[in-house]
Design an enzyme around this catalytic site. Structure first.
Site, mmCIF file in Angstrom:
data_model
loop_
_atom_site.group_PDB
_atom_site.id
_atom_site.type_symbol
_atom_site.label_atom_id
_atom_site.label_comp_id
_atom_site.label_asym_id
_atom_site.label_seq_id
_atom_site.Cartn_x
_atom_site.Cartn_y
_atom_site.Cartn_z
ATOM 1 N N PRO A 157 0.830 -1.212 0.000
ATOM 2 C CA PRO A 157 0.000 0.000 0.000
ATOM 3 C C PRO A 157 0.864 1.261 0.000
ATOM 4 C CG PRO A 157 0.050 -0.968 2.190
ATOM 5 C CD PRO A 157 0.800 -1.907 1.302
ATOM 6 N N ASP A 199 5.600 2.680 2.364
ATOM 7 C CA ASP A 199 4.791 1.493 2.610
ATOM 8 C C ASP A 199 3.959 1.765 3.863
ATOM 9 O OD1 ASP A 199 3.714 -0.956 3.291
ATOM 10 O OD2 ASP A 199 5.559 -2.091 2.967
ATOM 11 N N HIS A 200 2.628 1.900 3.689
ATOM 12 C CA HIS A 200 1.765 2.308 4.799
ATOM 13 C C HIS A 200 1.672 1.249 5.891
ATOM 14 C CE1 HIS A 200 -0.779 5.060 6.727
ATOM 15 N NE2 HIS A 200 -1.466 5.507 5.678
ATOM 16 N N ARG A 201 2.102 0.023 5.613
ATOM 17 C CA ARG A 201 2.128 -0.999 6.659
ATOM 18 C C ARG A 201 3.199 -0.701 7.693
ATOM 19 N NH1 ARG A 201 2.965 -6.159 2.917
ATOM 20 N NH2 ARG A 201 4.589 -4.692 2.218
#
Length: 434
Positions: free
Chosen positions: A234, A406-408
């Site tokens: 994401p 990376d939104h994680r």
């Protein structure tokens, strides 16, 4: 005993290899360290060397063919040895028939090929006379006998092997003979005249034609990697604009005092990014299954465009190196990257990457994250533009950077804080020495 030459796994991500060129032919005798072939992997072109001696009994994969890792590409052994069982095994493997491999078939990923020493060919039986040939010339092919290393050295020096006296067995030209010829100044063949071809060259731009191209191993690897990044990862993007005036002044002053080497803008960007990562370790991280790993070292990948795609040589421990050290190491790595001569450990394992397209006059772009890294910084060109400074319009050197996250692993606020630090250090580069 015949020995298999297989398509070795020359990098951890390699699934198949393309045989670019054989350096030997069937019937050639090879010695330890002789080059056998050049292989195109997913990241670099690598040479396969013989670790022992023998005769090339069979070449099974021709130049230009692509085969999976572990496939049999050649056989080396004693002259006249029966290799029918190995040929049948290779044919069965090619047809998809399961073949049980013995432990000796496997080549470690860190090695290219293992060719154990083989005894010299036995003399012909009594009454059997081999065809006559000139000293150093193959009786079968009629071509000049030379080791692969000697042929390559001669080609690079612009020399003809046929004009070099051989001191090897049977007049074979070996490495020391080429070195002696180079030292003695053996004349190179005359250059090909270009006047006729130039006069016949068509006038105007070339006509475009429809064509279907076979992708290189690198382009195939890029295609596989991208679908594991832009889809599953994401992404979100953060952009900021930096005043580069002081950095450019600092770089100019440093280079004016340097006798050897120069510091480039990208070297400064790598150093500043590395320093910022030490202050924001949550960015120097990666997503692994269901955990987040924060890395104990700052290893910066620098994106390098080459003919077949993109590769990212890695500057290890960039936060612990000075600008001059970063500059020298980057020049060396980029040079070998463009020659496709990087080792796997030199282009894998980055914790953060920098991609700079400023030299192509690109103002701003977004880069795709290279998993398992959690971020990549896309750098645009530095341009003069009018900006408001203390209520007045001034012309300043400005550069836009966009970080893909990376939104994680990274939230918007943590990514923004990293970019604030990155920008502040570029606009006040004395922070690098404070």
């Amino acid at each position: 005993m015949a020995t298999k030459v297989v398509m070795a796994q020359l990098s951890p991500t390699m699934e198949e290899g393309k045989l670019l060129e054989w350096k030997v032919a069937e019937g050639d005798t090879v010695e330890a360290s002789d080059l056998l072939a050049e292989i195109e992997t997913d990241k670099a072109n690598m040479d396969i060397e013989a670790l022992g001696g023998g005769v090339v009994l069979k070449i099974l994969v021709q130049a230009g063919e692509t085969v999976p890792v572990g496939a049999l590409i050649g056989i080396i052994g004693e002259e006249g040895e029966d290799i029918s069982a190995l040929l049948a095994e290779a044919e069965a493997a090619a047809s998809g028939t399961p073949v049980e491999a013995s432990p000796s078939d496997h080549v470690p990923a860190t090695e290219e090929v293992v060719v154990p020493p083989a005894p010299r060919a036995a003399p012909p039986p009594p009454g059997v006379e081999l065809p006559h040939s000139h000293a150093g010339e193959s009786a079968v092919t009629g071509r000049m006998m030379a080791s692969p290393v000697a042929r390559r050295m001669a080609d690079e020096a612009g020399l003809r092997v046929s004009e070099i006296s051989g001191s090897g067995p049977g007049g074979r030209v070996v490495k020391r003979d080429v070195e002696a010829a180079i030292a003695a100044g053996v004349p190179a063949p005359p250059p090909v005249a270009l006047a006729a071809s130039r006069s016949a060259a068509p006038v105007g731009p070339p006509r475009l034609v429809d064509e279907t191209l076979e992708p290189s191993q690198m382009r195939k690897a890029i295609a596989r990697r991208l679908v594991t990044s832009i889809g599953p990862v994401p992404h979100f993007f953060l952009t900021t604009e930096v005043d580069m005036g002081r950095v450019l002044q600092l770089r100019k002053a440093m280079n004016a005092r340097l006798e050897d080497g120069k510091v480039g803008v990208n070297d400064v960007l790598v150093k500043v990014a590395a320093e910022a990562l030490t202050r924001h370790p949550e960015i120097n991280a990666s997503w692994q299954e269901d955990t987040i790993r924060r890395h104990g070292s700052v290893d910066i990948g620098i994106a390098v465009a080459i003919e077949d795609g993109l590769i990212t040589p890695v500057l290890r421990d960039a936060d612990r190196k000075g600008l001059l050290e970063i500059s020298a190491e980057a020049v060396e790595l980029i040079g070998r990257a463009r020659e496709k001569r990087l080792l796997p450990e030199e282009y894998q394992g980055a914790t953060f990457s920098v991609s700079n397209l400023g030299m192509f006059e690109i103002d701003q772009f977004t880069a795709i994250i290279n998993p398992p890294e959690a971020a990549i910084l896309a750098v645009g060109s530095t341009i003069e533009k009018p900006v408001a400074v203390d209520g007045e319009i001034q012309v300043r050197q400005r550069m836009r950077v966009t970080m893909s996250c990376d939104h994680r692993v990274i939230d918007g606020a943590s990514g923004a804080r990293f970019l604030q630090t990155f920008k502040a250090m570029l606009e006040n580069p004395l922070e690098l020495v404070l």
